[in-house]
Design an enzyme around this catalytic site. Structure first.
Site, short mmCIF file in Angstrom:
data_model
loop_
_atom_site.label_atom_id
_atom_site.label_comp_id
_atom_site.label_asym_id
_atom_site.label_seq_id
_atom_site.Cartn_x
_atom_site.Cartn_y
_atom_site.Cartn_z
N SER A 107 0.84 -1.19 0.00
CA SER A 107 0.00 0.00 0.00
C SER A 107 0.88 1.25 0.00
O SER A 107 1.73 1.40 -0.88
CB SER A 107 -0.96 -0.05 1.19
OG SER A 107 -1.99 0.91 1.05
N GLU A 109 -9.24 -5.07 -4.60
CA GLU A 109 -8.62 -4.10 -3.69
C GLU A 109 -9.65 -3.23 -2.95
O GLU A 109 -9.57 -3.05 -1.74
CB GLU A 109 -7.66 -3.19 -4.45
CG GLU A 109 -6.44 -3.89 -5.03
CD GLU A 109 -5.32 -4.05 -4.01
OE1 GLU A 109 -5.52 -3.70 -2.84
OE2 GLU A 109 -4.24 -4.53 -4.41
#
Length: 501
Positions: A190, A314
């Site tokens: 991330s 996601e």
């Protein structure tokens, strides 16, 4: 010889035995960036006499408490790292990990990231790094220098310089912990994955690492100078300060007052759906001379072997954000127009189901994570070895909720931990399957760290086939999956925010 006593450039440290590992926690790599050092480049840690006890984790970076309140946790004395390694005398590859958390949350010792299982199973020296976050790490305060009486200048990218300082510490010290300074991989997920991309594009970091792993990175989340100026003004307004506030005045304010506005800035900005995040590295012409995607396209990034990938679903939790098909289409178009209105229609043609809930969630996940990651892979493979993956494994609980392989789920497999989040996801079954996926991923990552390539069944991502490893209970190599969507993003420019600030 005391196996837990090691010499660093600043002094001796003693670690502990834990979970069949040797581990050193809270090892400082720079001075606390507080007072006149707030927003300054990190300073080398002052040497100490005697032996420093490194059996406890250090303070996390100042950050909101991950709630809607203004409460903050952590503090400014956060520039330290944690080391874990197997109980052997081997010299091992080094993995330096940068945590995620939207540039505002997280720490080196989040339970899932402590690396005890990881270092044993992959036979590596694992280093997890803390760095400044939110308004203290990712807001460019350099315009406030005029009128200040401080002798210490601010820098545009405090957090990025923290990460570079940690890598320099690893270069100079990791041999004392049985790590090979000539075999260092940087890795992140991330915002941590975006940190890796940024470091690859920063000339100041080149030569400090030899491989990279980028997981679910919002690689386009970088501020232009105009964006940086806008978010500085927003920060000052949120704190109740005027534009003529000086750096000296801001450095005198309590860190918790400044940090408290971070959450509000995120909540007010709708950062994800606008692709204009409050906190991000900034193109400053120095540490980051250009947008990382531009650097990759031009071949000016670190030309090291790279693994890059994302999770299949996601942002599936965003499927409920807009109630109607018309609202979803407007939102998707607005998101794209913020960057490249010329190619907006070209991208939308690749998403004929964007008006559905699932289709919009897929589009948004691609806009934030997959699209930029595919551009990184496309640019990098022209100059250096590149491998691409997609994480598809979904435990039963997430299948029942129709969420799929959500953001950060791959960490449960890769780190093979027994943290609370993993237990929650597998509460309704799937722990045996997760063990299988963990074994598959750890074998591939281990081979990459030790041999510079994954195992032979994972082909590199190249123009001829664009091979992608799909990680699931029955993992398989697929050739150019989602080809139409990949092509839709190929010409889209994510380097210049063209929307309304």
């Amino acid at each position: 010889m005391d196996s837990l006593l090691r010499q660093t450039t600043a002094g001796r440290v003693r670690g502990i035995h834990f979970s069949d590992c040797l581990t050193w926690r809270g090892v400082p790599f720079a001075e606390a960036p507080s007072g006149t050092l707030r927003w300054a480049a990190p300073r080398p840690v002052q040497p100490w006499g005697g032996v420093r006890n490194c059996g406890e984790y250090g303070q996390i970076a100042s950050q909101p408490s991950n709630s809607v309140t203004s409460k903050t946790v952590g503090g400014e004395d956060c520039l330290h790292l944690d080391i874990a390694r197997p109980v052997t005398d081997e010299t091992l590859p080094v993995v330096v990990y940068f945590h995620g958390g939207s540039f505002i949350f997280g720490s080196s010792h989040d339970v899932q990231l402590r690396g005890h299982n990881f270092c044993r199973q992959l036979n590596v020296v694992y280093v997890s790094v803390n760095f400044r976050l939110g308004v203290l790490g990712y807001v460019d305060t350099t315009p406030l220098a005029q009128g200040s009486d401080d002798d210490v200048p601010a820098v545009a990218n405090p957090a990025v310089l923290d990460q570079i300082a940690a890598l320099r510490w690893v270069r100079d010290n990791i041999a004392q912990f049985g790590g090979d300074p000539n075999n260092v991989s940087i890795m992140g997920e991330s915002a941590g994955g975006a940190a890796v991309v940024t470091l690859m594009a920063s000339p100041a970091a080149h030569g400090l690492f030899h491989k990279a792993v980028v997981q679910s990175a919002p690689a386009a989340s970088v501020h232009t100078p105009d964006q940086a100026e806008y978010w500085l003004a927003d920060f000052l307004a949120q704190v109740g300060l005027s534009d003529d506030t000086t750096l000296t005045e801001l450095r005198r304010m309590p860190a918790e007052w400044l940090t408290a506005v971070s959450n509000k800035m995120v909540l007010d900005s709708k950062a994800m759906i606008s692709l204009n995040t409050c906190f991000a590295p900034v193109v400053d012409g120095d540490v980051l001379p250009e947008h990382p995607l531009a650097a990759f396209q031009a071949g000016r990034q670190a030309l090291v072997p790279l693994i890059v990938g994302t999770n299949r679903d996601e942002t599936s939790y965003q499927k409920f954000i807009y109630p109607t098909a018309a609202a979803r289409l407007v939102a998707a178009r607005r998101t794209l127009n913020n960057y490249d209105p010329v190619h907006t229609n070209e991208v939308l043609e690749g998403y004929p189901k964007v008006v559905t809930r699932d289709g919009y969630a897929r589009f948004l996940g691609d806009a934030v994570f997959w699209g930029p990651s595919m551009q990184v892979a496309e640019f990098h493979t022209k100059r250096a070895p590149t491998w691409v993956y997609r994480f598809d494994y979904t435990p039963r609980a997430l299948r029942m909720l129709k969420l799929g392989a959500v953001h950060a789920l791959e960490l449960s497999a890769l780190f093979g931990g027994d943290d609370r989040r993993t237990k929650l996801f597998t509460a309704l079954g799937g722990s045996a399957d997760l063990v299988i996926v963990t074994m598959q991923m750890q074998r591939q990552w281990a081979n990459f760290f030790h041999e510079d390539v994954p195992r032979s069944d994972w082909l590199p991502f190249e123009d001829g086939h664009r091979a992608t490893m799909i990680f699931d209970v029955d993992s398989e190599l697929q050739i150019d999956p989602r080809r139409a969507q990949r092509q839709a993003w190929a010409n889209f420019d994510m380097t210049q925010f063209a929307g309304q600030l």
